[in-house]
Design an enzyme around this catalytic site. Structure first.
Site, PDB file in Angstrom:
ATOM      1  N   ARG A 149       0.836  -1.223   0.000  1.00  0.00           N
ATOM      2  CA  ARG A 149       0.000   0.000   0.000  1.00  0.00           C
ATOM      3  C   ARG A 149       0.869   1.270   0.000  1.00  0.00           C
ATOM      4  O   ARG A 149       0.517   2.269   0.612  1.00  0.00           O
ATOM      5  CB  ARG A 149      -0.940   0.019   1.224  1.00  0.00           C
ATOM      6  CG  ARG A 149      -1.922  -1.140   1.311  1.00  0.00           C
ATOM      7  CD  ARG A 149      -2.954  -1.099   0.199  1.00  0.00           C
ATOM      8  NE  ARG A 149      -4.017  -2.070   0.402  1.00  0.00           N
ATOM      9  CZ  ARG A 149      -3.992  -3.346  -0.014  1.00  0.00           C
ATOM     10  NH1 ARG A 149      -2.939  -3.821  -0.672  1.00  0.00           N
ATOM     11  NH2 ARG A 149      -5.031  -4.135   0.203  1.00  0.00           N
ATOM     12  N   SER A 208     -10.662  -0.851   3.245  1.00  0.00           N
ATOM     13  CA  SER A 208      -9.928  -0.939   4.519  1.00  0.00           C
ATOM     14  C   SER A 208      -9.501   0.461   4.944  1.00  0.00           C
ATOM     15  O   SER A 208      -8.850   1.158   4.171  1.00  0.00           O
ATOM     16  CB  SER A 208      -8.673  -1.793   4.359  1.00  0.00           C
ATOM     17  OG  SER A 208      -8.983  -3.079   3.903  1.00  0.00           O
ATOM     18  N   GLU A 256      -4.836   3.752   6.038  1.00  0.00           N
ATOM     19  CA  GLU A 256      -4.561   3.539   4.612  1.00  0.00           C
ATOM     20  C   GLU A 256      -5.192   4.655   3.783  1.00  0.00           C
ATOM     21  O   GLU A 256      -4.642   5.130   2.801  1.00  0.00           O
ATOM     22  CB  GLU A 256      -5.146   2.181   4.171  1.00  0.00           C
ATOM     23  CG  GLU A 256      -4.964   1.945   2.683  1.00  0.00           C
ATOM     24  CD  GLU A 256      -5.790   0.788   2.126  1.00  0.00           C
ATOM     25  OE1 GLU A 256      -5.648  -0.330   2.621  1.00  0.00           O
ATOM     26  OE2 GLU A 256      -6.555   1.031   1.176  1.00  0.00           O
TER      27      GLU A 256
HETATM   28  P1  FAD Z   1      -8.889   8.558  -5.134  1.00  0.00           P
HETATM   29  O1  FAD Z   1      -9.572   8.126  -3.888  1.00  0.00           O
HETATM   30  O2  FAD Z   1      -9.559   9.545  -6.003  1.00  0.00           O
HETATM   31  O3  FAD Z   1      -7.443   9.118  -4.745  1.00  0.00           O
HETATM   32  C1  FAD Z   1      -6.601   8.427  -3.851  1.00  0.00           C
HETATM   33  C2  FAD Z   1      -5.295   9.246  -3.669  1.00  0.00           C
HETATM   34  O4  FAD Z   1      -4.569   9.246  -4.891  1.00  0.00           O
HETATM   35  C3  FAD Z   1      -5.545  10.721  -3.362  1.00  0.00           C
HETATM   36  O5  FAD Z   1      -4.519  11.172  -2.517  1.00  0.00           O
HETATM   37  C4  FAD Z   1      -5.484  11.408  -4.716  1.00  0.00           C
HETATM   38  O6  FAD Z   1      -5.069  12.765  -4.605  1.00  0.00           O
HETATM   39  C5  FAD Z   1      -4.448  10.562  -5.417  1.00  0.00           C
HETATM   40  N1  FAD Z   1      -4.678  10.433  -6.873  1.00  0.00           N
HETATM   41  C6  FAD Z   1      -5.737   9.852  -7.485  1.00  0.00           C
HETATM   42  N2  FAD Z   1      -5.557   9.833  -8.810  1.00  0.00           N
HETATM   43  C7  FAD Z   1      -4.357  10.412  -9.037  1.00  0.00           C
HETATM   44  C8  FAD Z   1      -3.620  10.685 -10.220  1.00  0.00           C
HETATM   45  N3  FAD Z   1      -4.067  10.373 -11.441  1.00  0.00           N
HETATM   46  N4  FAD Z   1      -2.419  11.312 -10.090  1.00  0.00           N
HETATM   47  C9  FAD Z   1      -1.951  11.652  -8.884  1.00  0.00           C
HETATM   48  N5  FAD Z   1      -2.605  11.418  -7.731  1.00  0.00           N
HETATM   49  C10 FAD Z   1      -3.793  10.795  -7.806  1.00  0.00           C
HETATM   50  N6  FAD Z   1      -7.572  -0.824  -2.352  1.00  0.00           N
HETATM   51  C11 FAD Z   1      -6.730  -1.870  -2.475  1.00  0.00           C
HETATM   52  O7  FAD Z   1      -5.500  -1.696  -2.616  1.00  0.00           O
HETATM   53  N7  FAD Z   1      -7.192  -3.151  -2.438  1.00  0.00           N
HETATM   54  C12 FAD Z   1      -8.499  -3.441  -2.274  1.00  0.00           C
HETATM   55  O8  FAD Z   1      -8.873  -4.608  -2.245  1.00  0.00           O
HETATM   56  C13 FAD Z   1      -9.416  -2.363  -2.146  1.00  0.00           C
HETATM   57  N8  FAD Z   1     -10.731  -2.589  -1.952  1.00  0.00           N
HETATM   58  C14 FAD Z   1     -11.587  -1.553  -1.809  1.00  0.00           C
HETATM   59  C15 FAD Z   1     -12.956  -1.832  -1.608  1.00  0.00           C
HETATM   60  C16 FAD Z   1     -13.866  -0.807  -1.484  1.00  0.00           C
HETATM   61  C17 FAD Z   1     -15.336  -1.124  -1.273  1.00  0.00           C
HETATM   62  C18 FAD Z   1     -13.419   0.544  -1.550  1.00  0.00           C
HETATM   63  C19 FAD Z   1     -14.408   1.677  -1.454  1.00  0.00           C
HETATM   64  C20 FAD Z   1     -12.070   0.834  -1.721  1.00  0.00           C
HETATM   65  C21 FAD Z   1     -11.136  -0.217  -1.858  1.00  0.00           C
HETATM   66  N9  FAD Z   1      -9.767   0.023  -2.034  1.00  0.00           N
HETATM   67  C22 FAD Z   1      -8.897  -1.031  -2.190  1.00  0.00           C
HETATM   68  C23 FAD Z   1      -9.232   1.397  -2.045  1.00  0.00           C
HETATM   69  C24 FAD Z   1      -9.348   2.111  -3.422  1.00  0.00           C
HETATM   70  O9  FAD Z   1     -10.307   1.494  -4.235  1.00  0.00           O
HETATM   71  C25 FAD Z   1      -8.014   2.151  -4.153  1.00  0.00           C
HETATM   72  O10 FAD Z   1      -7.018   2.750  -3.365  1.00  0.00           O
HETATM   73  C26 FAD Z   1      -8.117   2.893  -5.490  1.00  0.00           C
HETATM   74  O11 FAD Z   1      -6.933   2.732  -6.215  1.00  0.00           O
HETATM   75  C27 FAD Z   1      -8.370   4.396  -5.312  1.00  0.00           C
HETATM   76  O12 FAD Z   1      -8.626   4.932  -6.603  1.00  0.00           O
HETATM   77  P2  FAD Z   1      -9.374   6.294  -6.812  1.00  0.00           P
HETATM   78  O13 FAD Z   1      -9.303   6.617  -8.249  1.00  0.00           O
HETATM   79  O14 FAD Z   1     -10.733   6.219  -6.221  1.00  0.00           O
HETATM   80  O15 FAD Z   1      -8.448   7.273  -5.967  1.00  0.00           O
HETATM   81  N1  EPU Z   2     -10.914 -10.529  10.381  1.00  0.00           N
HETATM   82  C1  EPU Z   2     -11.589 -10.613  11.575  1.00  0.00           C
HETATM   83  N2  EPU Z   2     -12.578  -9.704  11.812  1.00  0.00           N
HETATM   84  C2  EPU Z   2     -12.926  -8.757  10.919  1.00  0.00           C
HETATM   85  C3  EPU Z   2     -12.234  -8.668   9.696  1.00  0.00           C
HETATM   86  C4  EPU Z   2     -11.209  -9.575   9.440  1.00  0.00           C
HETATM   87  O1  EPU Z   2     -11.293 -11.451  12.409  1.00  0.00           O
HETATM   88  O2  EPU Z   2     -13.856  -8.000  11.203  1.00  0.00           O
HETATM   89  C5  EPU Z   2      -9.870 -11.528  10.066  1.00  0.00           C
HETATM   90  C6  EPU Z   2     -10.403 -12.516   9.010  1.00  0.00           C
HETATM   91  O3  EPU Z   2     -11.107 -13.545   9.592  1.00  0.00           O
HETATM   92  C7  EPU Z   2      -9.142 -12.987   8.369  1.00  0.00           C
HETATM   93  C8  EPU Z   2      -8.217 -11.784   8.479  1.00  0.00           C
HETATM   94  O4  EPU Z   2      -8.762 -10.918   9.459  1.00  0.00           O
HETATM   95  O5  EPU Z   2      -8.586 -14.041   9.096  1.00  0.00           O
HETATM   96  C9  EPU Z   2      -8.037 -11.058   7.158  1.00  0.00           C
HETATM   97  O6  EPU Z   2      -9.296 -10.610   6.675  1.00  0.00           O
HETATM   98  P1  EPU Z   2      -9.616 -10.434   5.107  1.00  0.00           P
HETATM   99  O7  EPU Z   2      -9.198 -11.649   4.372  1.00  0.00           O
HETATM  100  O8  EPU Z   2     -11.021  -9.970   5.001  1.00  0.00           O
HETATM  101  O9  EPU Z   2      -8.609  -9.324   4.641  1.00  0.00           O
HETATM  102  P2  EPU Z   2      -8.223  -7.929   5.264  1.00  0.00           P
HETATM  103  O10 EPU Z   2      -6.890  -8.020   5.906  1.00  0.00           O
HETATM  104  O11 EPU Z   2      -9.331  -7.413   6.099  1.00  0.00           O
HETATM  105  C10 EPU Z   2      -6.990  -7.198   3.079  1.00  0.00           C
HETATM  106  C11 EPU Z   2      -6.823  -5.906   2.345  1.00  0.00           C
HETATM  107  C12 EPU Z   2      -8.012  -5.676   1.426  1.00  0.00           C
HETATM  108  C13 EPU Z   2      -8.054  -6.813   0.418  1.00  0.00           C
HETATM  109  C14 EPU Z   2      -8.183  -8.137   1.171  1.00  0.00           C
HETATM  110  C15 EPU Z   2      -8.106  -9.329   0.243  1.00  0.00           C
HETATM  111  C16 EPU Z   2      -5.472  -4.397   3.674  1.00  0.00           C
HETATM  112  C17 EPU Z   2      -5.455  -3.220   4.568  1.00  0.00           C
HETATM  113  N3  EPU Z   2      -6.679  -4.797   3.273  1.00  0.00           N
HETATM  114  O12 EPU Z   2      -8.126  -7.054   3.925  1.00  0.00           O
HETATM  115  O13 EPU Z   2      -7.823  -4.448   0.736  1.00  0.00           O
HETATM  116  O14 EPU Z   2      -9.136  -6.657  -0.466  1.00  0.00           O
HETATM  117  O15 EPU Z   2      -7.116  -8.252   2.141  1.00  0.00           O
HETATM  118  O16 EPU Z   2      -6.805  -9.466  -0.231  1.00  0.00           O
HETATM  119  O17 EPU Z   2      -4.423  -4.915   3.331  1.00  0.00           O
HETATM  120  C18 EPU Z   2      -8.239  -2.107   0.880  1.00  0.00           C
HETATM  121  O18 EPU Z   2      -7.010  -1.953   0.874  1.00  0.00           O
HETATM  122  O19 EPU Z   2      -9.044  -1.149   0.893  1.00  0.00           O
HETATM  123  C19 EPU Z   2      -8.786  -3.465   0.868  1.00  0.00           C
HETATM  124  C20 EPU Z   2     -10.084  -3.713   0.927  1.00  0.00           C
END
Ligand code: FAD
Ligand code: EPU
Length: 339
Positions: free
Chosen positions: A165, A239, A335
């Site tokens: 991240r 997250s 994050e």
């Molecule tokens: P924004 O929120 O618009 O911007 C994020 C940051 O980047 C800001 O600081 C912004 O200024 C900057 N920025 C954006 N675009 C640019 C650009 N073109 N140039 C320079 N700076 C820029 N993330 C994960 O890593 N893994 C996951 O599994 C994951 N799951 C998610 C699930 C949900 C339901 C949600 C809501 C979010 C999740 N995220 C996850 C976080 C998010 O989706 C990612 O970080 C995504 O890449 C953000 O993209 P955005 O375009 O919305 O960025």
């Molecule tokens: N867990 C709990 N309680 C909770 C949530 C999670 O006990 O309320 C435990 C789960 O049981 C599991 C462990 O925590 O044993 C990990 O949970 P999960 O697999 O749901 O993944 P996570 O660590 O919560 C991370 C990333 C996600 C990504 C998933 C799948 C980070 C900060 N988050 O979540 O990314 O989608 O793994 O790879 O690394 C994001 O960055 O926004 C994001 C959603």
């Protein structure tokens, strides 16, 4: 290109926070971006590049600057060889649409990253990751516009200093560059990655006989849809905290005190702890005060049930952070980008 004043940001962030921007404009080319930067409505304005707003918390009611929404589109193949195909996407393309386009064209590598919200341009910002894959595994290069020097710079993978991240754009170059395109190196000969426990199980559940990138993508979509709240229904930014890392000695001490702690060994001998587990143990899962809460199925996700302010969410995040520090002696790091 129109610069609007006092614009509500509610529909521009997946948390659904009703903050306002003093100025707001969209750009769909590097020239338009350059023009906006060279002709600001007021001098000395702070600038923020916005993508899909899915990793942002507007903690204040007012952003006293200019917000520039990146709408640069386009997906094109720039090069190919026997093994790989290099595909360049505009920063304003939807990430999921880009991943779906790769899958439809049989280009492998990003399928485990299906259904992550946001745009292509933000994907390198925090080296997005899920289900055993991070973008750094397929990243080739990006182009970014230096907003003070007005130069277009190409970054390769090493230049980006990707980590969990993390990238150079969140650290040393914070606020300096607008990413305008990203080129990914997709494989013509897929290496399936189903090592993340839940994927195998879901593939079995789906009755998949022959593994494919499409099947993996669908499995990831199914798992994500069952676990994570849909921002169209409940405001959130995924997250809220990172999963923290501790050294082996700290892990041993924690394991003695909390035998069920969820931890994974990582390459350098350290351990990554599941922050969601720790937050749940502190009693936060399902917590709600006003419209700010901790999701009932995923304690790592903070939610806005409707009218929470950015400050409500931020203050809740501080209480969560403090309680994890107190119970486990572990410091969580946010994050989500706090603006
Ligand atoms: P924004 O929120 O618009 O911007 C994020 C940051 O980047 C800001 O600081 C912004 O200024 C900057 N920025 C954006 N675009 C640019 C650009 N073109 N140039 C320079 N700076 C820029 N993330 C994960 O890593 N893994 C996951 O599994 C994951 N799951 C998610 C699930 C949900 C339901 C949600 C809501 C979010 C999740 N995220 C996850 C976080 C998010 O989706 C990612 O970080 C995504 O890449 C953000 O993209 P955005 O375009 O919305 O960025
Ligand atoms: N867990 C709990 N309680 C909770 C949530 C999670 O006990 O309320 C435990 C789960 O049981 C599991 C462990 O925590 O044993 C990990 O949970 P999960 O697999 O749901 O993944 P996570 O660590 O919560 C991370 C990333 C996600 C990504 C998933 C799948 C980070 C900060 N988050 O979540 O990314 O989608 O793994 O790879 O690394 C994001 O960055 O926004 C994001 C959603």
């Amino acid at each position: 290109m129109r610069i609007s004043e006092n614009v509500s940001l509610r529909s521009y962030n997946t948390f659904g926070i009703s903050s306002q921007a003093r100025f707001f404009a969209s750009f769909s080319s590097v020239d338009e971006l350059k023009y906006l930067l060279e002709n600001p409505p007021l001098p000395e304005l702070s600038t923020l590049i916005l993508g899909g707003g899915s990793n942002i918390l507007f903690a204040r009611n007012f952003f006293d600057g200019i917000m520039l929404k990146n709408e640069i589109k386009g997906i094109e193949v720039v090069r190919e060889d026997d093994e790989y195909i290099y595909v360049k996407a505009g920063a304003g393309e939807s990430w999921h649409r880009f991943v779906m386009d790769c899958i439809a064209n049989n280009r492998a590598g990003l399928e485990n990253l299906s259904l992550i919200p946001g745009n292509v341009g933000a994907s390198p910002m925090q080296n997005i990751g899920a289900y055993g894959v991070e973008i750094k595994d397929c990243f080739h290069e990006l182009e970014a516009y230096h907003m003070q020097d007005h130069t277009l710079v190409t970054f390769n993978s090493a230049d980006c200093q990707f980590g969990y991240r993390e990238s150079v754009f969140k650290r040393k170059y914070k606020g300096q560059f607008a990413i305008v395109s990203v080129t990914y190196r997709l494989s013509k000969h897929p290496k399936f990655n189903t090592s993340y426990g839940a994927i195998e199980e879901e593939l079995k559940h789906m009755g998949v006989k022959e593994l494919s990138i499409k099947a993996i993508s669908q499995a990831v979509i199914n798992i994500r849809s069952s676990k994570l709240p849909n921002p169209a229904e409940i405001g959130n930014a995924g997250s809220f905290f990172k999963n923290p890392t501790v050294d082996a000695a700290k892990h041993t001490a924690l394991k003695e005190a909390f035998p069920n702690i969820v931890a994974y060994p990582i390459a350098n001998g350290d351990y990554k702890l599941a922050a969601g587990w720790m937050i749940e143990q502190c009693g936060w899962k399902g917590f709600r005060e006003g419209d700010a809460g901790v999701h009932e199925r995923q304690a790592l996700v903070l939610v806005n049930y409707g009218n929470a302010t950015g400050d409500d969410i931020y203050r809740l995040s501080q209480r969560v952070l403090d309680s994890v520090q107190e119970k486990f002696g572990v410091e969580l790091e946010r994050e989500v980008n706090i603006i």
